[in-house]
Scaffold this active site. Structure first.
Site, PDB file in Angstrom:
ATOM      1  NE  ARG A  74     -32.742  39.374  29.098  1.00  0.00           N
ATOM      2  CZ  ARG A  74     -31.667  39.163  29.871  1.00  0.00           C
ATOM      3  NH1 ARG A  74     -31.250  37.927  30.090  1.00  0.00           N
ATOM      4  NH2 ARG A  74     -31.004  40.182  30.387  1.00  0.00           N
ATOM      5  CB  CYS A  82     -25.012  36.674  27.685  1.00  0.00           C
ATOM      6  SG  CYS A  82     -23.917  36.678  29.121  1.00  0.00           S
TER       7      CYS A  82
END
Length: 269
Positions: A174, A230
């Protein structure tokens, strides 16, 4: 060096207030149902989305709550700034550390996260189905606003106007933008480095301090500001806590995180 995690034996020696933060990102009712079934006796329940996030805000997927909401939360729970507080979840999850960050932001000075999850705690502590009621306090938080970064402040870090190392707690695929199952744009905040938060735990517990130091202290100079983020601001909380436990002196959290950043800013891959 900050002490974030508390061991079961230490819990047994004290008389803490307990906060249960169990949650399941795939089933929003699971945590509250688990609490209603059984919880550490005397524990209150704080829900990730109802209590620890402002789901009406568009600043990311689990946005930061307001000072007014946080004040009401701690007063309704009957908490005082110097109370010994132990927060737990199912173990090695991000939810207790989200609550830890918010309480630290609000100026609570005696707060810890149980290294043991609920199943281990209940082997040594009494459990109950009764939802406790505490007398509401008039506690006024002493805000530690320097621990919380806004989008504009992160922009200053990216532009190198302000010193700091952004650390992305998501998986490497990611971070690189090779796969993005949740957010509409793949990549990461410019200048960030990557440390997958899953590396912080083993066998249902976060790693001991010595191991955390071995894994984390090479990410940036120990006295340099480090900023955890995050996807939605949830799994950045374990990275925030573990960076503190590892000895970093100035640890901050961008709660809006990547899901907030991509609303207005460019990304890197």
């Amino acid at each position: 060096m900050a002490k974030v995690f508390i061991e079961l034996l230490e819990i047994l020696e004290g008389k803490p207030r307990f906060i249960d933060t169990r949650f399941d990102l795939s089933d929003n009712n699971a945590g509250r149902n688990m609490f209603n079934l059984e919880h550490v006796e005397g524990a209150i329940y704080w829900d990730l989305e109802d209590d620890l996030s402002d789901m009406f805000s568009n600043n990311g997927r689990h946005p930061m709550i307001s000072k007014e909401k946080m004040t009401n939360l701690v007063q309704h729970a009957g908490l005082n700034l110097d109370d010994l507080i132990v927060i737990y979840d199912q173990g090695a999850a991000p939810f207790a550390l989200r609550a830890y960050f918010l309480l630290e932001w609000a100026g609570f000075t005696n707060v810890y996260v149980s290294r043991s999850g609920f199943e281990e705690l209940k082997s040594k502590l009494p459990v109950s189905k009764i939802k406790p009621v505490f007398t509401r306090t008039t506690t006024i938080p002493q805000w530690n606003s320097s621990k919380l970064l806004t989008m504009d402040e992160v922009r200053q870090v990216v532009a190198e106007v302000t010193e700091g190392q952004l650390i992305d707690a998501r998986s490497n695929v990611r971070f690189k933008g090779e796969s993005e199952p949740i957010d509409p744009i793949a990549g990461h905040i410019p200048t960030a480095i990557n440390f997958d938060w899953e590396q912080l735990k083993r066998d249902g517990k976060f790693l001991e301090q010595k191991e955390l130091k071995g894994k984390l202290t090479n990410l940036a100079p120990i006295d340099k500001p480090v900023i955890a983020y995050c996807g939605s601001g949830v799994t950045a909380a374990p990275l925030y806590g573990c960076l503190k436990e590892a000895g970093y002196e100035n640890v901050q959290l961008y709660v809006g995180s990547y899901s907030d950043w991509i609303r207005e800013n460019d990304v890197e891959k």
